[in-house]
Enzyme design. Structure first.
Site, PDB file in Angstrom:
ATOM      1  N   ARG A 210       0.983  -1.055   0.127  1.00 40.95           N
ATOM      2  CA  ARG A 210       0.022   0.052   0.130  1.00 40.95           C
ATOM      3  C   ARG A 210       0.739   1.211   0.083  1.00 40.95           C
ATOM      4  O   ARG A 210       1.391   1.583   0.884  1.00 40.95           O
ATOM      5  CB  ARG A 210      -0.895   0.064   1.022  1.00 40.95           C
ATOM      6  CG  ARG A 210      -1.943   1.246   1.157  1.00 40.95           C
ATOM      7  CD  ARG A 210      -2.792   1.269   0.394  1.00 40.95           C
ATOM      8  NE  ARG A 210      -3.836   2.686   0.496  1.00 40.95           N
ATOM      9  CZ  ARG A 210      -3.820   3.527  -0.128  1.00 40.95           C
ATOM     10  NH1 ARG A 210      -2.736   3.706  -1.146  1.00 40.95           N
ATOM     11  NH2 ARG A 210      -4.648   4.611   0.101  1.00 40.95           N
ATOM     12  N   CYS A 258      -4.662  -2.935   5.745  1.00 41.67           N
ATOM     13  CA  CYS A 258      -5.256  -1.748   5.461  1.00 41.67           C
ATOM     14  C   CYS A 258      -6.494  -1.766   5.997  1.00 41.67           C
ATOM     15  O   CYS A 258      -7.508  -2.468   5.960  1.00 41.67           O
ATOM     16  CB  CYS A 258      -5.255  -1.860   3.811  1.00 41.67           C
ATOM     17  SG  CYS A 258      -5.606   0.011   3.186  1.00 41.67           S
ATOM     18  N   TYR A 392      -8.672   8.277   7.198  1.00 38.17           N
ATOM     19  CA  TYR A 392      -8.739   7.245   8.187  1.00 38.17           C
ATOM     20  C   TYR A 392      -9.388   7.675   9.613  1.00 38.17           C
ATOM     21  O   TYR A 392      -9.027   7.709  10.565  1.00 38.17           O
ATOM     22  CB  TYR A 392      -7.138   6.870   8.605  1.00 38.17           C
ATOM     23  CG  TYR A 392      -6.491   6.423   7.142  1.00 38.17           C
ATOM     24  CD1 TYR A 392      -6.728   5.002   7.038  1.00 38.17           C
ATOM     25  CD2 TYR A 392      -5.603   7.181   6.523  1.00 38.17           C
ATOM     26  CE1 TYR A 392      -5.993   4.391   5.677  1.00 38.17           C
ATOM     27  CE2 TYR A 392      -5.052   6.726   5.492  1.00 38.17           C
ATOM     28  CZ  TYR A 392      -5.291   5.483   4.780  1.00 38.17           C
ATOM     29  OH  TYR A 392      -4.449   5.053   3.666  1.00 38.17           O
TER      30      TYR A 392
END
Length: 441
Positions: A210, A258, A392
């Site tokens: 990622r 992730c 996030y």
């Protein structure tokens, strides 16, 4: 060669440097409360016209290509032509134009819906191509169609600049061909489900990848970690990798996942934004390094005064504005768990996974395990970066992109245990033996 250097070189190659130089050298302050939100002065010459917006942008897409199927940025005979100088004058909230190849676009009405916030203002009157060359995941059919829905004209042939330089990606590492690639630039790829269950510790070459930006080119012999403890008397220390090896070595087995893992399944319930991971954005490894706690104690951290403090982790990877990747964790959560890792499954960290130094935060979303670690700051403030302030974060299911209030939403600092069937794969035909099928996951 940096993106800014490429921009200057391309502008100098043409005749518009006198018009654009003042824009290129202006600087601005960063608003720590919002992701991709900036003050009104500009930071660099260009910015990213970001991903398609779920919701309000759908309406815009209904107007796409009324003149027929036109490739984004292709010259169109049915539209007027503008010079770069004319386009450059439209750089305010009242009138905001951008360029893509031969295309000129009035995206004024799109500004409030831009997922990246006000960072788009850096692109006013300029080309978005340099950023799209960095953030290759934006070159999708949906985003091209959205862009074309704002098309108003063509850029004059004399002003078209070649932004195809690949220097930004020239030193990307080799990747195993078995990985399932989601985006090439930046590189994002997951491990195939059946290979996922073959190993407890995922082989380094199959560990999911990622990236937010290009992999930085770091000289291990010169790399230094700066540790800053902010207080009445701020303490600052620097460590080479050799210095870090003086601390007690520690090995930790930890899985990294992730926060968007299995987003493809989420999309079947409700459209969500981001990479369409299946089950493969999670991998496990044995990490070798030293404890964050040991390093901070050496630097003079007062462990009796850690409440309401944060560990800000900053990597060496930078976006197209020159901003380094950064995020943070509550100090109390990080103090006894975070590892400063130099090794992965007994080998030096591969470039894709943070060589020569990264943080590993077991149990937290992998975004908190900052790669290519360059600095650690202990502060009463959280990271001000847009990746921390405007990404996030946790929302309830009723929240839409239009109603999401990122600054007030709690950051995601932990992830629940999840399980998935990896073999057989989704849609695969299986053979029944004695009334049973074998399932692995």
């Amino acid at each position: 060669m940096s993106l800014k250097t490429l921009l200057l070189r391309n502008l100098i190659r043409h005749s518009k440097i006198t018009n654009f130089a003042p824009i290129l050298i202006q600087r601005q302050s960063y608003n720590k409360n919002e992701r991709h939100y900036w003050t009104s002065s500009r930071n660099t010459a260009v910015a990213l016209l970001a991903s398609v917006v779920i919701g309000s942008a759908v309406k815009d897409q209904e107007n796409v290509n009324k003149k027929g199927n036109v490739e984004a940025g292709e010259k169109r005979s049915d539209l007027p032509t503008f010079t770069a100088e004319e386009v450059s004058k439209h750089d305010s909230k009242k009138s905001f134009w951008v360029i893509y190849k031969h295309g000129v676009y009035d995206v004024t009405s799109f500004l409030p819906s831009h997922p990246g916030g006000e960072q788009i203002f850096n692109a006013g009157g300029l080309s978005i191509e340099p950023f799209w060359n960095v953030y290759g995941m934006h070159k999708t059919k949906e985003i091209f169609e959205l862009l074309e829905s704002y098309r108003i004209g063509n850029l004059h042939d004399d002003d078209v600049v070649d932004h195809s330089d690949d220097e930004f990606w020239a030193k990307e590492p080799y990747r195993d061909k078995r990985l399932i690639v989601k985006t090439a630039k930046p590189f994002n790829a997951e491990i195939p489900p059946k290979l996922q269950v073959e190993h407890f510790n995922t082989p380094n070459e199959l560990f999911y990848v990622r990236q937010h930006m290009p992999v930085p080119d770091i000289n291990e012999n010169e790399h230094k970690l700066t540790v800053t403890i902010v207080g009445k008397t701020t303490k600052v220390k620097e460590f080479t990798l050799k210095d870090l090896r003086k601390f007690k070595p520690v090995a930790v087995n930890a899985a990294l996942m992730c926060a968007g893992n299995r987003r493809s399944e989420m999309n079947k319930v409700k459209p969500v934004k981001g990479l369409s991971w299946t089950t493969g954005a999670i991998s496990n490894a044995e990490w070798g390094g030293v404890l964050l706690r040991d390093v901070l104690l050496h630097c003079g951290l007062d462990t009796d005064n850690i409440d309401d403090k944060h560990v800000i982790l900053t990597g060496a990877d930078t976006d197209a504005t020159g901003t380094q990747f950064s995020t943070s964790l509550p100090l109390r959560d990080a103090l006894d768990t975070v590892l400063l890792a130099t090794h992965m499954n007994g080998a030096p960290l591969p470039p894709d996974h943070g060589r020569p130094l990264r943080a590993v935060a077991p149990g937290a979303p992998a975004v908190r395990s900052v790669k290519w670690l360059q600095s650690i700051t202990i502060s009463t403030e959280e990271s001000s970066s847009h990746w921390h302030q405007r990404d996030y974060r946790s929302f309830n299911p009723s929240t839409t992109w239009e109603t999401a209030d990122f600054p007030t939403a709690p950051p995601v600092y932990s992830l629940p245990v999840t399980s998935a069937i990896c073999d057989p794969e989704d849609g695969e035909t299986v053979t029944v033996k004695d009334g049973h099928i074998e399932v692995r996951g």
